[in-house]
Design a protein around this motif. Structure first.
Motif, PDB file in Angstrom:
ATOM      1  N   PRO A  70       0.839  -1.206   0.000  1.00 20.13           N
ATOM      2  CA  PRO A  70       0.000   0.000   0.000  1.00 20.13           C
ATOM      3  C   PRO A  70       0.876   1.260   0.000  1.00 20.13           C
ATOM      4  CG  PRO A  70      -0.745  -1.547   1.684  1.00 20.13           C
ATOM      5  CD  PRO A  70       0.556  -2.068   1.165  1.00 20.13           C
ATOM      6  N   PRO A  71       0.478   2.290  -0.744  1.00 19.22           N
ATOM      7  CA  PRO A  71       1.267   3.527  -0.804  1.00 19.22           C
ATOM      8  C   PRO A  71       1.547   4.136   0.574  1.00 19.22           C
ATOM      9  CG  PRO A  71      -0.469   3.566  -2.455  1.00 19.22           C
ATOM     10  CD  PRO A  71      -0.710   2.354  -1.598  1.00 19.22           C
ATOM     11  N   GLU A  72       0.651   3.915   1.545  1.00 18.51           N
ATOM     12  CA  GLU A  72       0.836   4.451   2.895  1.00 18.51           C
ATOM     13  C   GLU A  72       1.977   3.766   3.633  1.00 18.51           C
ATOM     14  OE1 GLU A  72      -2.113   2.973   1.885  1.00 18.51           O
ATOM     15  OE2 GLU A  72      -2.999   4.840   1.204  1.00 18.51           O
ATOM     16  N   GLU A 123      11.678   8.046   5.676  1.00 12.12           N
ATOM     17  CA  GLU A 123      10.443   8.390   6.390  1.00 12.12           C
ATOM     18  C   GLU A 123       9.312   8.859   5.483  1.00 12.12           C
ATOM     19  OE1 GLU A 123      11.441  12.965   7.821  1.00 12.12           O
ATOM     20  OE2 GLU A 123      12.129  11.299   9.046  1.00 12.12           O
ATOM     21  N   THR A 124       9.578   9.100   4.215  1.00 13.76           N
ATOM     22  CA  THR A 124       8.557   9.577   3.291  1.00 13.76           C
ATOM     23  C   THR A 124       7.960   8.398   2.525  1.00 13.76           C
ATOM     24  OG1 THR A 124       9.749  11.662   3.041  1.00 13.76           O
ATOM     25  CG2 THR A 124       8.074  11.157   1.385  1.00 13.76           C
ATOM     26  N   THR A 125       6.633   8.325   2.520  1.00 19.48           N
ATOM     27  CA  THR A 125       5.958   7.263   1.778  1.00 19.48           C
ATOM     28  C   THR A 125       5.451   7.793   0.436  1.00 19.48           C
ATOM     29  OG1 THR A 125       3.762   7.735   2.660  1.00 19.48           O
ATOM     30  CG2 THR A 125       5.150   6.189   3.937  1.00 19.48           C
ATOM     31  N   VAL A 126       5.070   6.878  -0.420  1.00 17.02           N
ATOM     32  CA  VAL A 126       4.465   7.252  -1.698  1.00 17.02           C
ATOM     33  C   VAL A 126       3.186   8.045  -1.439  1.00 17.02           C
ATOM     34  CG1 VAL A 126       3.383   6.323  -3.795  1.00 17.02           C
ATOM     35  CG2 VAL A 126       5.525   5.332  -2.948  1.00 17.02           C
ATOM     36  N   ALA A 127       2.408   7.624  -0.452  1.00 14.10           N
ATOM     37  CA  ALA A 127       1.171   8.355  -0.115  1.00 14.10           C
ATOM     38  C   ALA A 127       1.484   9.776   0.326  1.00 14.10           C
ATOM     39  CB  ALA A 127       0.409   7.611   0.975  1.00 14.10           C
ATOM     40  N   ASP A 128       2.571   9.975   1.062  1.00 13.17           N
ATOM     41  CA  ASP A 128       2.967  11.326   1.469  1.00 13.17           C
ATOM     42  C   ASP A 128       3.209  12.197   0.234  1.00 13.17           C
ATOM     43  OD1 ASP A 128       2.944  10.608   4.184  1.00 13.17           O
ATOM     44  OD2 ASP A 128       5.096  10.156   4.200  1.00 13.17           O
ATOM     45  N   LEU A 129       3.916  11.658  -0.733  1.00 16.78           N
ATOM     46  CA  LEU A 129       4.209  12.415  -1.953  1.00 16.78           C
ATOM     47  C   LEU A 129       2.936  12.771  -2.706  1.00 16.78           C
ATOM     48  CD1 LEU A 129       7.302  10.755  -3.691  1.00 16.78           C
ATOM     49  CD2 LEU A 129       7.205  12.918  -2.462  1.00 16.78           C
TER      50      LEU A 129
END
Length: 146
Positions: A70-72, A123-129
């Protein structure tokens, strides 16, 4: 910390898959076309992502690639790890290795910069982006007066 071209293509492909959603798989050719990447090169990159458990790969008429994570939960570090070494690169002042045991004058500052980038990737996820980016099947949200 600069990304290699392969890691950048991997990141772009994963972002495209996340925006597209899990409803249907995208072929390597379709992903390459949308990213403007060479097809054979991107197919190898996608297969490396599949081997790393980041994407699912399915053959056949309805086959293609979908996200396996999952992107999160999918960090940028996990995406680039199969392609890039996140250790500090060679010394910027000398023609040999530089480390904390044998530092050059730039080592502390360069180490801090690279360490900051590595922490952000971790610490950065795909969902964050994609927080403010609409999915591929959604219309963009218009703001302001028309």
């Amino acid at each position: 910390m600069l990304l290699s071209a392969t890691a950048e293509h991997a990141l772009r492909a994963v972002i495209l898959l996340a925006r597209h959603g899990a409803a249907t798989a995208l072929s390597a050719d379709a992903i390459a076309d949308q990213l403007g990447a060479p097809r054979n090169y991107l197919a190898k990159t996608l297969n490396a992502l599949a081997k790393a458990g980041i994407v699912h790969s399915a053959r056949g008429a309805a086959g293609g690639f979908t996200l396996a994570v999952p992107p999160e939960e999918l960090t940028l570090q996990r995406i680039i790890a199969p392609f890039d070494d996140t250790r500090i690169p060679a010394c910027l002042l000398r023609n040999h290795a530089c480390d904390s045991q044998n530092p050059c004058a730039l080592h502390p500052k360069w180490n801090a910069i690279v360490g900051y980038a590595a922490r952000k990737f971790a610490e950065t996820t795909v969902a964050d982006l994609l927080e403010d980016v609409p999915a591929m099947n959604e219309a963009p949200v218009l703001t302001g007066a028309l």
